[in-house]
Design a protein around this motif. Structure first.
Motif, short mmCIF file in Angstrom:
data_model
loop_
_atom_site.label_atom_id
_atom_site.label_comp_id
_atom_site.label_asym_id
_atom_site.label_seq_id
_atom_site.Cartn_x
_atom_site.Cartn_y
_atom_site.Cartn_z
N LEU A 93 1.08 -23.68 45.02
CA LEU A 93 0.48 -23.46 43.72
C LEU A 93 -0.90 -24.12 43.62
O LEU A 93 -1.16 -25.15 44.25
N THR A 99 -1.15 -24.37 35.76
CA THR A 99 -0.26 -23.87 36.81
C THR A 99 0.98 -24.74 36.91
O THR A 99 2.09 -24.24 37.09
N ASN A 103 4.98 -23.50 36.04
CA ASN A 103 5.87 -23.29 37.19
C ASN A 103 6.84 -24.43 37.47
O ASN A 103 7.80 -24.23 38.22
#
Length: 228
Positions: A93, A99, A103
């Motif tokens: 990632l 982000t 996630n």
């Protein structure tokens, strides 16, 4: 009730940790990003405290109504910046706050240790029936354990965190298991770091067998408790 709760976020401490990661080539984070990480930590810590307070209140109410505390104790933890960076690298990632929060759902966590097996589901029911708690994920390893013998109930829930800028629904991972399951999990966790030991495989097989035996014992103890 909660045995260990993370202390409040300190921007200078977080800045030092992330700067150390930069020096080791594990992250490249600018000062403004560090501030964003600190703000993110504060929100997740607030969510963790919110869930912990809910659980403490529910436990106290249950004791008042039924003369029994389903919760034996709780532990809280926040994932370290190094652990988060490692997790993002493993998932491939981009290393940004957005982000990360999109996630990774175990930034804030609680481990809830119950007295009996049925208490696991009591805690789940009482918590998830609250109108401001939303269940994102549920993994039931109590009746269907992992291959290793590991037993626990894993939940990811969101709760609203009220900030000066508005409300942020924030996830918290909750692991709920009995005292016996927690003792077993602690030993199994220790064994995982002894893979170079010739006895590791033998002990792993023993632990898998003992997990079933321990579960049977806990069910029997629960039956006695219910009969009394």
């Amino acid at each position: 009730m909660i045995n260990k709760r993370q202390t409040s976020v300190n921007i200078e401490k977080l800045k030092a940790e992330l700067t150390a990661l930069n020096a080791r080539g594990l992250a490249q984070v600018e000062v403004d990003e560090i501030i964003q990480f600190a703000k993110m930590y504060q929100v997740y810590e607030a969510a963790q405290n919110e869930v912990a307070t809910k659980l403490e209140n529910l436990d106290a109410e249950f004791q008042l109504n039924y003369n029994h505390n389903p919760i034996h104790h709780m532990d809280g933890r926040m994932k370290s910046p190094e652990s988060l960076v490692g997790k993002m690298q493993k998932k491939g990632l981009e290393r940004t706050v957005k982000t990360l929060t999109d996630n990774v759902f175990d930034i804030a966590g609680l481990r809830v240790i119950t007295n009996y097996i049925d208490d696991i589901y009591t805690i789940e029911r009482l918590l998830t029936h609250q109108s401001d708690v939303t269940v994102l994920k549920r993994k039931g390893y109590v009746e269907t354990p992992k291959a290793s013998g590991y037993r626990s109930l894993h939940l990811v829930v969101t709760v609203p965190v009220f900030l000066s800028t508005g409300v942020v629904d924030t996830p918290v991972e909750i692991q709920i298991r009995t005292v016996g399951m927690d003792m077993w999990a602690s030993l199994e966790h220790k064994l995982r770091y002894k893979t170079d030991d010739d006895r590791a495989e033998e002990h792993a097989q023993q632990l898998e067998r003992y997990a079933g035996e321990l579960f049977d014992i806990e069910r029997n103890l629960q039956a006695i408790h219910q009969d009394l």
